[in-house]
Design a protein around this motif. Structure first.
Motif, short mmCIF file in Angstrom:
data_model
loop_
_atom_site.label_atom_id
_atom_site.label_comp_id
_atom_site.label_asym_id
_atom_site.label_seq_id
_atom_site.Cartn_x
_atom_site.Cartn_y
_atom_site.Cartn_z
N ILE A 23 0.84 -1.20 0.00
CA ILE A 23 0.00 0.00 0.00
C ILE A 23 0.88 1.26 0.00
O ILE A 23 0.64 2.20 -0.76
CB ILE A 23 -0.98 0.00 1.19
N ALA A 24 1.91 1.27 0.83
CA ALA A 24 2.82 2.43 0.89
C ALA A 24 3.53 2.64 -0.45
O ALA A 24 3.67 3.78 -0.91
CB ALA A 24 3.84 2.25 2.01
N ALA A 25 3.96 1.57 -1.08
CA ALA A 25 4.64 1.68 -2.38
C ALA A 25 3.69 2.21 -3.45
O ALA A 25 4.11 2.94 -4.34
CB ALA A 25 5.20 0.32 -2.79
N ALA A 26 2.42 1.86 -3.37
CA ALA A 26 1.45 2.33 -4.35
C ALA A 26 1.08 3.79 -4.12
O ALA A 26 0.84 4.53 -5.07
CB ALA A 26 0.20 1.46 -4.30
N ILE A 27 1.06 4.24 -2.89
CA ILE A 27 0.62 5.60 -2.56
C ILE A 27 1.75 6.63 -2.72
O ILE A 27 1.49 7.78 -3.06
CB ILE A 27 0.07 5.63 -1.12
N THR A 28 2.99 6.25 -2.52
CA THR A 28 4.11 7.20 -2.52
C THR A 28 4.20 8.03 -3.79
O THR A 28 4.29 9.26 -3.71
CB THR A 28 5.44 6.46 -2.25
N ILE A 30 1.92 8.88 -5.94
CA ILE A 30 0.75 9.75 -5.99
C ILE A 30 0.91 10.90 -5.00
O ILE A 30 0.61 12.05 -5.30
CB ILE A 30 -0.54 8.95 -5.72
N LEU A 31 1.42 10.58 -3.84
CA LEU A 31 1.66 11.60 -2.83
C LEU A 31 2.67 12.64 -3.33
O LEU A 31 2.46 13.84 -3.18
CB LEU A 31 2.17 10.95 -1.53
N ILE A 35 2.24 16.71 -3.84
CA ILE A 35 3.17 17.65 -3.21
C ILE A 35 3.74 18.60 -4.25
O ILE A 35 3.77 19.83 -4.06
CB ILE A 35 4.29 16.90 -2.45
N ASN A 36 4.19 18.07 -5.40
CA ASN A 36 4.74 18.92 -6.46
C ASN A 36 3.69 19.85 -7.05
O ASN A 36 3.98 21.01 -7.34
CB ASN A 36 5.37 18.07 -7.56
N LYS A 37 2.47 19.36 -7.20
CA LYS A 37 1.39 20.21 -7.70
C LYS A 37 1.13 21.37 -6.74
O LYS A 37 0.94 22.50 -7.15
CB LYS A 37 0.12 19.36 -7.89
N SER A 38 1.16 21.09 -5.45
CA SER A 38 0.97 22.13 -4.44
C SER A 38 2.11 23.14 -4.48
O SER A 38 1.89 24.35 -4.38
CB SER A 38 0.89 21.48 -3.06
N ARG A 39 3.34 22.66 -4.65
CA ARG A 39 4.50 23.58 -4.72
C ARG A 39 4.41 24.47 -5.96
O ARG A 39 4.70 25.66 -5.90
CB ARG A 39 5.79 22.78 -4.73
#
Length: 187
Positions: A23-28, A30-31, A35-39
């Motif tokens: 799950i962590a590998a799949a979400i990273t 996307i996260l 983050i880049n879109k927000s920046r």
């Protein structure tokens, strides 16, 4: 017969850890995209604020005359370029003024709109970034954003993202974020 359940078995723990790892590998990824879109959005908002402050400062006749002293009616200098008037490194809290310009421009911008930090630090590609309007880039070389620059193009203040160069004799590599947003920053 009564079972003694005091915890998880080793197999149950391994299965749980494996599922959480997947799950962590799949979400990273996307996260990181969010983050880049927000920046990028933060940088675009900062560029709009900087351009608005520069526009407001140009309403002062003394500042306008100082900013347009070395350019023609379109805003181009003697080399046919749109000169960068002010720029800064992303870590600076004041603007750097291009050699020869009146310090009144810098004084007003330092008071009204000190530079903010650049948040998106991925390499951008100006050769494709503003292909719709080449006037809004100062280089075709790739660079990593690290600062801000201000210029006037067609009598309109333009805020640009730069490589962070603050040598007043060498303009920075830059691509526009306000009013034209380079394609590497499109949300």
């Amino acid at each position: 017969m009564q079972k003694n359940n005091k915890g998880f078995s080793l197999i149950e723990l391994l299965i749980s850890i494996t599922v959480m790892t997947i799950i962590a590998a799949a979400i990273t990824p996307i996260l990181y995209q969010y983050i880049n879109k927000s920046r990028k959005a933060d940088d675009i908002e900062a560029a709009e604020t900087i351009a608005d402050a520069f526009s407001a400062s140009l309403a002062n006749e003394e500042v306008y005359e100082a900013a347009t002293e070395f350019v023609d009616a379109e805003g181009k200098d003697s080399n046919g370029q749109y000169p960068v008037i002010l720029w800064c490194n992303g870590n600076d809290n004041e603007w750097t003024l291009r050699d020869g310009y009146d310090p009144v421009i810098k004084e007003i911008m330092d008071k009204t709109c000190p530079p903010s930090k650049v948040k998106y630090r991925r390499t951008i590609h100006p050769s494709t970034a503003a292909s719709a309007n080449a006037d809004y880039i100062t280089t075709s070389d790739d660079f990593t954003p690290g600062g801000w620059a201000l210029c006037i193009i067609n009598n309109q203040p333009v805020a640009m993202i730069t490589d962070g160069t603050t040598d007043s004799s060498t303009p920075p590599k830059a691509a526009s974020l306000s009013p034209v947003v380079c394609s590497d920053y499109k949300l």
